[in-house]
Design a protein around this motif. Structure first.
Motif, PDB file in Angstrom:
ATOM      1  N   SER A   1       0.936  -3.304  -0.633  1.00 22.03           N
ATOM      2  CA  SER A   1      -0.415  -2.828  -0.866  1.00 22.03           C
ATOM      3  C   SER A   1      -0.618  -2.605  -2.356  1.00 22.03           C
ATOM      4  O   SER A   1       0.347  -2.389  -3.095  1.00 22.03           O
TER       5      SER A   1
ATOM      6  N   ASP B   1      -2.913   7.768  -8.929  1.00 31.99           N
ATOM      7  CA  ASP B   1      -3.119   8.060  -7.506  1.00 31.99           C
ATOM      8  C   ASP B   1      -2.326   7.088  -6.642  1.00 31.99           C
ATOM      9  O   ASP B   1      -1.764   7.465  -5.607  1.00 31.99           O
ATOM     10  N   TYR B   2      -2.261   5.844  -7.076  1.00 27.23           N
ATOM     11  CA  TYR B   2      -1.449   4.839  -6.373  1.00 27.23           C
ATOM     12  C   TYR B   2       0.021   5.265  -6.345  1.00 27.23           C
ATOM     13  O   TYR B   2       0.687   5.172  -5.303  1.00 27.23           O
TER      14      TYR B   2
ATOM     15  N   SER C   1       0.619   8.030  -3.793  1.00 28.61           N
ATOM     16  CA  SER C   1       0.642   7.481  -2.430  1.00 28.61           C
ATOM     17  C   SER C   1       1.976   6.803  -2.121  1.00 28.61           C
ATOM     18  O   SER C   1       2.499   6.920  -1.004  1.00 28.61           O
TER      19      SER C   1
ATOM     20  N   PHE D   1     -10.471   1.840  -6.395  1.00 27.33           N
ATOM     21  CA  PHE D   1     -10.189   3.146  -6.998  1.00 27.33           C
ATOM     22  C   PHE D   1      -9.818   3.030  -8.483  1.00 27.33           C
ATOM     23  O   PHE D   1     -10.117   3.915  -9.274  1.00 27.33           O
TER      24      PHE D   1
ATOM     25  N   TYR E   1      -4.474   0.003   2.086  1.00 21.86           N
ATOM     26  CA  TYR E   1      -4.092   1.078   1.169  1.00 21.86           C
ATOM     27  C   TYR E   1      -2.713   1.622   1.556  1.00 21.86           C
ATOM     28  O   TYR E   1      -2.304   1.561   2.722  1.00 21.86           O
TER      29      TYR E   1
ATOM     30  N   TRP F   1      -6.356  -3.668  -3.138  1.00 22.38           N
ATOM     31  CA  TRP F   1      -7.576  -2.966  -2.757  1.00 22.38           C
ATOM     32  C   TRP F   1      -7.723  -1.665  -3.544  1.00 22.38           C
ATOM     33  O   TRP F   1      -8.825  -1.298  -3.949  1.00 22.38           O
ATOM     34  N   HIS F   2      -6.605  -0.978  -3.727  1.00 25.67           N
ATOM     35  CA  HIS F   2      -6.655   0.282  -4.474  1.00 25.67           C
ATOM     36  C   HIS F   2      -7.065   0.018  -5.922  1.00 25.67           C
ATOM     37  O   HIS F   2      -7.869   0.754  -6.512  1.00 25.67           O
TER      38      HIS F   2
ATOM     39  N   TYR G   1      -0.018  -0.538 -12.493  1.00 23.20           N
ATOM     40  CA  TYR G   1       0.281  -0.418 -11.057  1.00 23.20           C
ATOM     41  C   TYR G   1       1.736  -0.793 -10.781  1.00 23.20           C
ATOM     42  O   TYR G   1       2.422  -0.142  -9.975  1.00 23.20           O
TER      43      TYR G   1
END
Length: 351
Positions: free
Chosen positions: A206, A219-220, A223, A214, A181, A209-210, A287
């Motif tokens: 990364s 939210d990505y 981060s 998730f 993450y 996985w997120h 993303y």
């Protein structure tokens, strides 16, 4: 030629200095204050005119360095790779056709000796998920022999674990840090700061996985921005393999930072229903959009140079992937060479 210019300058200075001063002395001899003021003004004027002829006697502020447009163009063309099928699978190379962006950049496929020379005495850290682990395999394949790779294969592929190796022959330290993450990547940066020790080359990536666990692109993005802010606080460190010259031992530079992009996902090949439901093309695009919005990449004003695994894997296609997410060695080998050629360009080296 230089001394001719100096002599001409001195002659002109004498004319400029003594003729006006003589005339001023003739007319202003009764007014000493005015004479002194005039002489001082003329002397200063001559002094300023002589500066260009004696630059070594006068300190100069460093000039602003602008990146060579050709170099900048080549940096941005590093991911311009093509794949061609052959009897063993696929081969890759840079697109050197006359209408390609990489035409004329002279990118190189590096052999073992060249890679060892480039990374001699360096500390390389790769942090991320399984894509980053495969990137490490691609890098080690260029440094170690087949027998050595077989010996370390088990330790390198221990599930969800870190891995460290030192190649004593060239003093290369390579660390893989399991960090699936972006928050884990931020922790890695904080640890560097806490220890006051920084790698020469840092590769991070990364997102997979997120996306799976998730499935929240907003939210990505948050981060990523936090990671960007953490990176901005890092202290530049010396890059041992990239000194300007032996006569400048005190020069320091920042780390080489690379972002390992997510691969092209082939939904129909993903091996679980959950992955097929969550890791769609639309979600991948969202993303990627957050990645660019975060301005963490160099192209957007950030620190990371993109290793565009998405483009590379997309060009190689479905035949290069068994599970729709992980690709054959040729894709990671190409991405490693993109990084190595970026190091060559930024360190002004040729092999």
């Amino acid at each position: 030629m230089f001394f001719g210019a100096v002599q001409l300058g001195l002659m002109a200075a004498c004319v400029v200095l003594f003729v006006p001063m003589g005339m001023a002395g003739w007319h202003l001899s009764r007014n000493k204050v005015l004479f002194f003021s005039g002489a001082l003004f003329i002397t200063l004027a001559v002094f300023i005119h002589l500066i260009p002829y004696f630059p070594s006697f006068f300190p100069q502020t460093p000039s602003v360095m602008f990146q060579d447009p050709a170099t900048s163009s080549c940096i941005s063309s590093l991911n311009d790779v093509v794949f061609r099928p052959n009897s063993d699978g696929y081969l890759w190379d840079w697109d050197n056709t006359s209408n390609s962006r990489s035409y004329g950049c002279e990118f190189q496929k590096l052999g073992r000796v060249d890679v060892m020379d480039l990374l001699n005495g360096s500390w390389v850290v790769v942090a991320g998920d399984s894509q980053a682990r495969l990137f490490v395999v691609g890098l080690l394949d260029l440094v170690l022999g087949a027998d050595e790779m077989e010996l370390i294969h088990g330790d390198l592929f221990k599930r969800h674990s870190d891995y460290h190796i030192t190649v004593g022959e060239i003093g290369l330290k390579l660390d893989f840090i399991w960090a699936p993450y972006v928050a884990n990547l931020s922790d890695v940066v904080v640890e560097f700061k806490r220890n006051g020790s920084y790698p020469d080359v840092l590769v991070m990536g990364s997102g997979l996985w997120h996306m799976l666990h998730f499935t929240n692109y907003s939210d990505y993005g948050v981060s990523l921005r936090l990671l960007r802010d953490s990176l901005n606080q890092l202290v530049p460190v010396r890059r041992k393999f990239e000194m300007e010259s032996d006569s400048d031992p005190d020069s320091t530079r920042g780390m080489h930072l690379f972002w390992l992009g997510m691969p092209t996902l082939i939904n129909g090949l993903l091996n679980t229903e959950e992955k097929r439901a969550k890791m769609t093309r639309e979600m991948c695009d969202a993303y990627d959009h957050e990645l660019y919005k975060s301005k963490i990449l160099r192209r957007d004003g950030g620190s990371f140079l993109l290793l565009d695994v998405g483009t590379l894997s997309g060009k190689c296609g479905a035949d290069c992937s068994l599970d729709g997410m992980h690709y054959s060695d040729v894709v990671y080998e190409a991405s490693v060479h993109v990084m190595l050629n970026a190091l060559l360009i930024e360190s002004h080296q040729k092999l």
